[in-house]
Design a protein around this motif. Structure first.
Motif, PDB file in Angstrom:
ATOM      1  N   TRP A  46      70.933 -60.464  26.351  1.00  0.00           N
ATOM      2  CA  TRP A  46      70.588 -59.286  27.149  1.00  0.00           C
ATOM      3  C   TRP A  46      71.700 -58.245  27.120  1.00  0.00           C
ATOM      4  O   TRP A  46      71.424 -57.041  27.141  1.00  0.00           O
ATOM      5  CB  TRP A  46      70.251 -59.673  28.584  1.00  0.00           C
ATOM      6  CG  TRP A  46      68.905 -60.299  28.691  1.00  0.00           C
ATOM      7  CD1 TRP A  46      68.608 -61.527  29.185  1.00  0.00           C
ATOM      8  CD2 TRP A  46      67.658 -59.736  28.272  1.00  0.00           C
ATOM      9  NE1 TRP A  46      67.259 -61.762  29.103  1.00  0.00           N
ATOM     10  CE2 TRP A  46      66.657 -60.664  28.555  1.00  0.00           C
ATOM     11  CE3 TRP A  46      67.296 -58.516  27.702  1.00  0.00           C
ATOM     12  CZ2 TRP A  46      65.312 -60.426  28.275  1.00  0.00           C
ATOM     13  CZ3 TRP A  46      65.957 -58.276  27.415  1.00  0.00           C
ATOM     14  CH2 TRP A  46      64.983 -59.228  27.704  1.00  0.00           C
ATOM     15  N   VAL A  53      69.224 -55.543  32.117  1.00  0.00           N
ATOM     16  CA  VAL A  53      68.633 -56.855  32.412  1.00  0.00           C
ATOM     17  C   VAL A  53      69.742 -57.886  32.588  1.00  0.00           C
ATOM     18  O   VAL A  53      69.647 -58.773  33.439  1.00  0.00           O
ATOM     19  CB  VAL A  53      67.648 -57.284  31.294  1.00  0.00           C
ATOM     20  CG1 VAL A  53      67.095 -58.671  31.564  1.00  0.00           C
ATOM     21  CG2 VAL A  53      66.526 -56.276  31.159  1.00  0.00           C
ATOM     22  N   PRO A  61      63.865 -63.803  36.202  1.00  0.00           N
ATOM     23  CA  PRO A  61      63.448 -62.500  35.655  1.00  0.00           C
ATOM     24  C   PRO A  61      63.913 -62.284  34.210  1.00  0.00           C
ATOM     25  O   PRO A  61      63.188 -61.696  33.400  1.00  0.00           O
ATOM     26  CB  PRO A  61      64.102 -61.477  36.583  1.00  0.00           C
ATOM     27  CG  PRO A  61      64.393 -62.209  37.837  1.00  0.00           C
ATOM     28  CD  PRO A  61      64.628 -63.642  37.430  1.00  0.00           C
ATOM     29  N   LYS A  62      65.096 -62.792  33.884  1.00  0.00           N
ATOM     30  CA  LYS A  62      65.578 -62.669  32.507  1.00  0.00           C
ATOM     31  C   LYS A  62      64.670 -63.425  31.556  1.00  0.00           C
ATOM     32  O   LYS A  62      64.407 -62.974  30.441  1.00  0.00           O
ATOM     33  CB  LYS A  62      67.011 -63.195  32.401  1.00  0.00           C
ATOM     34  CG  LYS A  62      68.022 -62.364  33.151  1.00  0.00           C
ATOM     35  CD  LYS A  62      69.388 -63.011  33.069  1.00  0.00           C
ATOM     36  CE  LYS A  62      70.365 -62.345  33.995  1.00  0.00           C
ATOM     37  NZ  LYS A  62      71.687 -62.966  33.948  1.00  0.00           N
ATOM     38  N   CYS A  65      61.316 -61.557  31.007  1.00  0.00           N
ATOM     39  CA  CYS A  65      61.426 -60.370  30.147  1.00  0.00           C
ATOM     40  C   CYS A  65      61.572 -60.711  28.665  1.00  0.00           C
ATOM     41  O   CYS A  65      61.306 -59.865  27.809  1.00  0.00           O
ATOM     42  CB  CYS A  65      62.623 -59.522  30.580  1.00  0.00           C
ATOM     43  SG  CYS A  65      62.422 -58.736  32.180  1.00  0.00           S
ATOM     44  N   GLU A  68      58.919 -59.797  25.931  1.00  0.00           N
ATOM     45  CA  GLU A  68      58.736 -58.374  25.657  1.00  0.00           C
ATOM     46  C   GLU A  68      59.775 -57.827  24.679  1.00  0.00           C
ATOM     47  O   GLU A  68      59.543 -56.810  24.032  1.00  0.00           O
ATOM     48  CB  GLU A  68      58.784 -57.575  26.966  1.00  0.00           C
ATOM     49  CG  GLU A  68      57.682 -57.936  27.938  1.00  0.00           C
ATOM     50  CD  GLU A  68      56.288 -57.770  27.342  1.00  0.00           C
ATOM     51  OE1 GLU A  68      56.050 -56.760  26.644  1.00  0.00           O
ATOM     52  OE2 GLU A  68      55.447 -58.661  27.551  1.00  0.00           O
ATOM     53  N   TYR A  69      60.913 -58.482  24.558  1.00  0.00           N
ATOM     54  CA  TYR A  69      61.986 -58.011  23.690  1.00  0.00           C
ATOM     55  C   TYR A  69      62.115 -58.819  22.404  1.00  0.00           C
ATOM     56  O   TYR A  69      62.539 -58.289  21.380  1.00  0.00           O
ATOM     57  CB  TYR A  69      63.318 -58.041  24.439  1.00  0.00           C
ATOM     58  CG  TYR A  69      63.480 -56.891  25.394  1.00  0.00           C
ATOM     59  CD1 TYR A  69      64.244 -55.785  25.047  1.00  0.00           C
ATOM     60  CD2 TYR A  69      62.878 -56.911  26.638  1.00  0.00           C
ATOM     61  CE1 TYR A  69      64.390 -54.726  25.918  1.00  0.00           C
ATOM     62  CE2 TYR A  69      63.017 -55.851  27.514  1.00  0.00           C
ATOM     63  CZ  TYR A  69      63.772 -54.762  27.160  1.00  0.00           C
ATOM     64  OH  TYR A  69      63.907 -53.711  28.015  1.00  0.00           O
ATOM     65  N   SER A  76      60.979 -67.455  22.876  1.00  0.00           N
ATOM     66  CA  SER A  76      61.055 -67.161  24.316  1.00  0.00           C
ATOM     67  C   SER A  76      60.444 -68.294  25.135  1.00  0.00           C
ATOM     68  O   SER A  76      60.970 -68.664  26.182  1.00  0.00           O
ATOM     69  CB  SER A  76      60.394 -65.822  24.642  1.00  0.00           C
ATOM     70  OG  SER A  76      59.020 -65.853  24.376  1.00  0.00           O
TER      71      SER A  76
END
Length: 123
Positions: A46, A53, A61-62, A65, A68-69, A76
């Motif tokens: 991140w 982030v 939350p990390k 996310c 999406e990245y 993921s």
């Protein structure tokens, strides 16, 4: 500051030769070190991709996310599943056996692979 690589090396060393002072507690210590290594690897990712982030203190939350990245959705999912399993192994439950050395070393290996893939994806 300790790196994820150093944490994983320490986790492997504890699995190979647990000290008498950690008798009965070393499996959770290894799980905790391994989870911390994964969290550091994710923080490094991140920091390179979206520093905002990285500033989030909570890990969930990390993890949410990441899809999406990362172009690799499987990576993921693997990171999130490994984090969940390690989080469970860090806590003592009266009805659950401690993880075995083989399980712990398997998780260390998974985190090493995730770490390498995240490093590659961040560049």
């Amino acid at each position: 500051m300790t790196t994820s690589e150093e944490l994983l090396a320490t986790a492997r060393a504890l699995c190979a030769d647990p000290p008498p002072a950690l008798e009965g507690r070393w499996p959770r210590a290894v799980a905790l070190l391994t989870r911390q290594a994964l969290e550091l690897a994710i923080d490094d990712y991140w920091q390179a991709r979206a520093p905002g982030v990285a500033e989030c203190r909570a890990q969930r939350p990390k993890m949410l996310c990441l899809p999406e990245y990362l172009s690799d959705r499987a990576l993921s999912r693997e990171a999130h599943q490994t984090w969940v399993v390690l989080s469970g192994a860090c806590h003592q439950h009266a009805y659950v056996l401690d993880p075995t050395a083989a399980e712990l070393l398997g998780w260390v290996g998974r985190v090493e692979a995730i770490r390498g893939a995240l490093t590659t994806a961040a560049t």
